[in-house]
Every structure is written in structure tokens, then in C-alpha cells.
Design a protein around this motif. Sequence first.
Motif, short mmCIF file in Angstrom:
data_model
loop_
_atom_site.label_atom_id
_atom_site.label_comp_id
_atom_site.label_asym_id
_atom_site.label_seq_id
_atom_site.Cartn_x
_atom_site.Cartn_y
_atom_site.Cartn_z
N GLU A 451 3.13 3.46 -1.75
CA GLU A 451 4.24 1.79 -1.35
C GLU A 451 3.45 0.21 -1.98
OE1 GLU A 451 7.09 2.09 -0.03
OE2 GLU A 451 6.83 4.43 -0.09
N PHE A 452 2.42 -0.01 -2.27
CA PHE A 452 2.32 -0.89 -2.28
C PHE A 452 2.42 -0.76 -4.21
CE2 PHE A 452 -1.34 -3.27 -5.26
CZ PHE A 452 -1.04 -4.80 -4.71
N LEU A 453 2.01 -0.24 -4.95
CA LEU A 453 2.38 -0.02 -6.62
C LEU A 453 4.12 0.15 -6.52
CD1 LEU A 453 -0.34 2.14 -7.96
CD2 LEU A 453 0.03 -0.18 -7.76
N ASN A 454 5.20 0.36 -5.69
CA ASN A 454 6.85 0.56 -6.11
C ASN A 454 7.17 -0.31 -5.45
OD1 ASN A 454 6.01 3.35 -6.76
ND2 ASN A 454 6.28 4.27 -5.01
N THR A 455 6.67 -1.10 -4.42
CA THR A 455 7.20 -2.88 -3.68
C THR A 455 7.83 -3.58 -4.84
OG1 THR A 455 7.64 -4.13 -1.81
CG2 THR A 455 4.97 -3.48 -3.13
N ASP A 456 8.83 -4.15 -5.61
CA ASP A 456 8.83 -5.38 -6.30
C ASP A 456 8.81 -6.55 -5.81
OD1 ASP A 456 9.90 -3.37 -8.00
OD2 ASP A 456 11.75 -3.61 -6.64
N LYS A 457 8.30 -7.07 -4.34
CA LYS A 457 8.25 -8.18 -3.45
C LYS A 457 6.64 -8.41 -3.73
CE LYS A 457 12.33 -7.32 -0.11
NZ LYS A 457 11.89 -7.19 1.05
N LEU A 470 -13.11 -0.91 -6.17
CA LEU A 470 -13.04 -1.31 -6.85
C LEU A 470 -12.64 -0.58 -8.74
CD1 LEU A 470 -16.77 -3.00 -7.30
CD2 LEU A 470 -14.30 -4.33 -6.84
N LYS A 471 -12.89 0.61 -8.53
CA LYS A 471 -12.13 1.48 -9.36
C LYS A 471 -10.44 1.77 -8.94
CE LYS A 471 -12.46 6.43 -10.60
NZ LYS A 471 -13.12 8.08 -10.41
N LEU A 472 -10.10 1.69 -8.17
CA LEU A 472 -8.96 2.02 -7.93
C LEU A 472 -8.08 0.80 -8.86
CD1 LEU A 472 -6.89 2.66 -5.09
CD2 LEU A 472 -6.15 0.32 -5.44
N ILE A 473 -8.70 -0.57 -7.85
CA ILE A 473 -8.29 -1.88 -8.42
C ILE A 473 -8.32 -1.80 -10.48
CG2 ILE A 473 -8.80 -4.50 -8.87
CD1 ILE A 473 -9.18 -4.04 -6.32
N LYS A 474 -9.24 -1.37 -10.90
CA LYS A 474 -9.17 -1.14 -12.24
C LYS A 474 -8.09 -0.33 -12.73
CE LYS A 474 -12.74 -0.18 -16.13
NZ LYS A 474 -14.02 -0.74 -16.43
N GLU A 475 -8.25 0.66 -12.26
CA GLU A 475 -7.06 1.75 -13.07
C GLU A 475 -5.68 1.42 -12.85
OE1 GLU A 475 -8.25 5.58 -10.60
OE2 GLU A 475 -9.40 5.71 -11.36
N ASN A 476 -5.45 0.86 -11.68
CA ASN A 476 -4.47 0.39 -11.60
C ASN A 476 -3.91 -1.50 -11.60
OD1 ASN A 476 -2.55 2.22 -9.99
ND2 ASN A 476 -4.96 1.57 -8.94
N SER A 489 -9.31 -8.41 -1.60
CA SER A 489 -7.54 -9.04 -1.42
C SER A 489 -7.71 -8.39 -3.12
CB SER A 489 -7.53 -10.36 -0.97
OG SER A 489 -7.60 -10.05 -0.02
N ALA A 490 -6.06 -7.81 -3.08
CA ALA A 490 -6.20 -7.59 -4.63
C ALA A 490 -4.61 -7.77 -4.47
CB ALA A 490 -6.32 -5.75 -5.67
N ALA A 491 -4.04 -7.78 -5.73
CA ALA A 491 -2.64 -8.36 -5.92
C ALA A 491 -1.90 -7.65 -7.27
CB ALA A 491 -1.86 -9.43 -5.80
#
Length: 493
Positions: A451-457, A470-476, A489-491
Motif C-alpha cells: 500500500e505504501f508503494l501504491n499510494t499517490d499521497k 536497508l535491503k528493502l529501501i535499496k530495492e524500492n 523513516s523512509a519515503a
Amino acid sequence: MNNRDSLSIKGNKLKEILYKYYYVLLLIILAITVFNLVFRLGVEPIKDWDEARHGVNAYEMLKNNNYILNTFNYENDYYNLKPPLSYWGIILGFKIFGYNLIGFRAMSVFSAFLTIIIVAVFSYKRFGRIASLVSAGVMATSIHFLQFHGARSGDADSIYVLLFTISIIAAINSYYKKNYIYVTGLAFSLAFLAKSWHTMAIVAIVGLYLIITKLILKFNWRQWLIFIGCSFGPILVWALIRIRYDGFKFIHDMISYDLLSRTNSPIEGHTGPWYDYILDLVVYYRWYIAVFILLLFILIISRNIRYAIKDNLNEYIGLIIWVVLPLILFSIAKTKLAWYIFPIYPPLALLIGCMAEYSIQSFRKSVYPIILCLIIASTAGLYEYKLLNYIRTEPIDVFENYLRDSNISLDKYTSYVYRPTQVEGTDWNQRNVFALELFKDGKAKSGGIKEFLNTDKYSILFLDNNDASLKLIKENNLKIVDSNSSIISAAKQ
């Protein structure tokens, strides 16, 4: 001073000293009370369920500028089925002390302190100065009442116990001055607006007290009408206002779930044997029970118990009903929770104080009263140690601490905050929902990573600070907004 003064202060050196330095000793006890109530109050972790839920309800009332309708995560809340008085107390704390845990718990602390003052004053007027000191000291170290769900929490129970205490003491005082019964009615009504159906115990206590003392026959029709108006008028006004928002749904759920279900079935697994509350007293109050038995034994063998009963029969009737009836009623109910018996701690303290007053004056040799005082003081000291140890060893919540201390800025109107408990998890616990609102004015969203990746807000993702995150942050292709040793905290870029 005692109603009966034939047992003179003179001749009992210890009593003379205690009476002479009463105000100094009371100030010391009250100072200890304040310390017990506020020590580490602003950093004690938020508790899940009731405390967190109350916090969210009050915070969102304030943000929504709607002081009648309670919401959770900005949706109507039909789980926390309590009227709004305790929320208003929290809101007042926020306005005075700011959006922090001190402001959140301030009204509970103030209510508990005022309860102890009322216990001390009532005991002083009805039993004597020693009784006042002992009663206040017992209340100040009643760890069950002070800790989880009680005086140091943002729950409704502390203000409920205050209003419960005012209601019953006013009923006892109505034996001497009938107009006090109006205070009983008004305090009952306000207690209902804080804790809902739990206040039926007040109805039972006051009703039985009026019958046993025959006060029920001494009020005229005009006094009864005023009493009924004080008892139910504020409740009716609130109910009519609440109905304007969502019809009878909230009222219906209050009756069907919060009253009938709790009484007839052990909801949410909160069950126990009929003697469950006796076990709670043994766990949290055993040494004060031992003191109670010792004082009663002294009064019996010294034959001073006849003076105590003769001087304070009306008070004893009220206090004994106040202890026994809630224990019976809540033991009969199928749902059992330890804090349901909080209202019996004031009368227990008053009974111990009264018996201490008469026991100390039962001995001619001063060494025995001194030993008795040392026993009472040592018992209070033991519970003081237990309370402080409990406060010091409270486990921390790393996410709550991160939200309180980090510089990250959020706004619930623009920021949607996701915090999966695992990479694909979606659950938020209630204490973290409240911490997010209280410290950052954020809005918790479910759905996890997807849901985080799909939201436009604009959104923020909170993750545990580990290699998988850290791996998830890098991959996305996310950016780190803020972090400490525990939380990242990531955005989106």
C-alpha cells in the motif's frame, strides 16, 4: 478530632506528638504522594488498549473540534463505549501542559491526588488526626491503584474513583445534613459520564446505605425530585446530544455490549473464578490486610472496638457496604478485570485509619503504640519500594521513544504513515497509533509495503533498523528521511 473525646490525648505521649505535628506529617505524606504520582510520568510507556484508546479518542476529539463524538484513527469508535467526561479531562491536560504524556495523564494524577485529600479530610473530621495520617499514607502507597490503569495512566479509572469517592462520602454525610445527597447524585452522574455502567455499584451502595440507616424514609418528595434530577439530568443531556450524531447506535452498543455482555459473559477472554478479586487483594494489598487484621485484633482484646463502633456506627455502615458490595457485584459479573475494584481502596484506607486511631490509644505503655506505628510505617515503606521499583523497571517502547525524540515532521492531512511489523505485515498496535498522533500528528495506515508503494499521497514508512529493511529501501529506490539505532523513516524518491 474523634466524635468521642473521652479517650483523651493526654496520657498517650505518642498520640500527643502525632496530633501536635499532624500538619507537618500530612504535608510529608502529600509530598510523597505527589512524587509517586509524577515520578517519570512523562516517559512511562503508553499502555495498549484502554490507555492508548482513550488517548486517541481525546486527541482526535480535539483535532476534530467535536467534543461529543469519539473516533479512533479518525473513524467513529464503537469499541470504546464510554461517555466523554474522561476525554474532556485529557483534552484539558493537553491544553494546559501540551501534547505530551504529562498532559495526557495530568487529569488522572490530579484526580488521584484530590481523592487522597478527600480521604484525609473525611478521616480527620470523622475519626481523628491519626486516622487521617494513616488513611492518606495507605492511599498514597496503594500500588494497585497507582500503577497500571490507575492514577498514573490516561485511563478513565482515576477520575471515576474520585467521583465514586465523592458520591459515597456525600451519602454518608447526608446522615447529618440531608443536602449532601444532592452531591451524591451529581457525582454519580458525572462518574457515569466517565465510566458508564460501572457506576451501578454506586447505586447499589447508596441504596443499601439509605435503607440500613433508614435515611430513605427521611427525605420528602421535593428532595427526592432534586436528587433524581442531579443523578440523571447530566446523563440525559449527554445522551440527547449524542443521539444527534449517530442515532441510537452508540447508546445501543453501550447497553448490549458494555453492560449486558460484560455482565453475562467473559468478553475478550477476561474471565476468572468468583474469588478472583480476593486474589487481587492478596497480591497487591496483602500486608495492609495483615495490618487491618492486627488492628482489629488489638481493638477486640482491648475492648476499644465498642467505642469505635459506638462513636462511628454510621460511618462504619457506609464504609463496610462500600467495600463489600462492589466485591460481590463484580465477582458475580462474568467479565473480570483487576481495575474494576479500584473504588474499594478509599474505604479500605479509611477503615485501616480509623482502627489505627483507636488501637494506638488502647495501650497505656508508650512502647506498644510506637511498635504499632513502626509496623504501619514499614508496611507503607514496603509498598513504596515496590511502586518505585515498578516505575524504574518499566520496559521502554523503542518506536514511541523514536517518535518523541526524532526531528521528523509529519502532518496527518498530508502524511500517511505505514509501519509494518514485518516486511509484509500490516498491523498497528494502539499505543503506537496514539504515539504517532500525539508526537507527530501523523495518521496510521494499514496495508504495509504494498500500500505504501501504491499510494499517490505523501507517505512515510517506518521500519526496524536492520539489514532486511536497508535491503528493502535499496530495492524500492526509497530515501532515508531519518533514523536512529532502532528505527528508519523512509519515503519515496
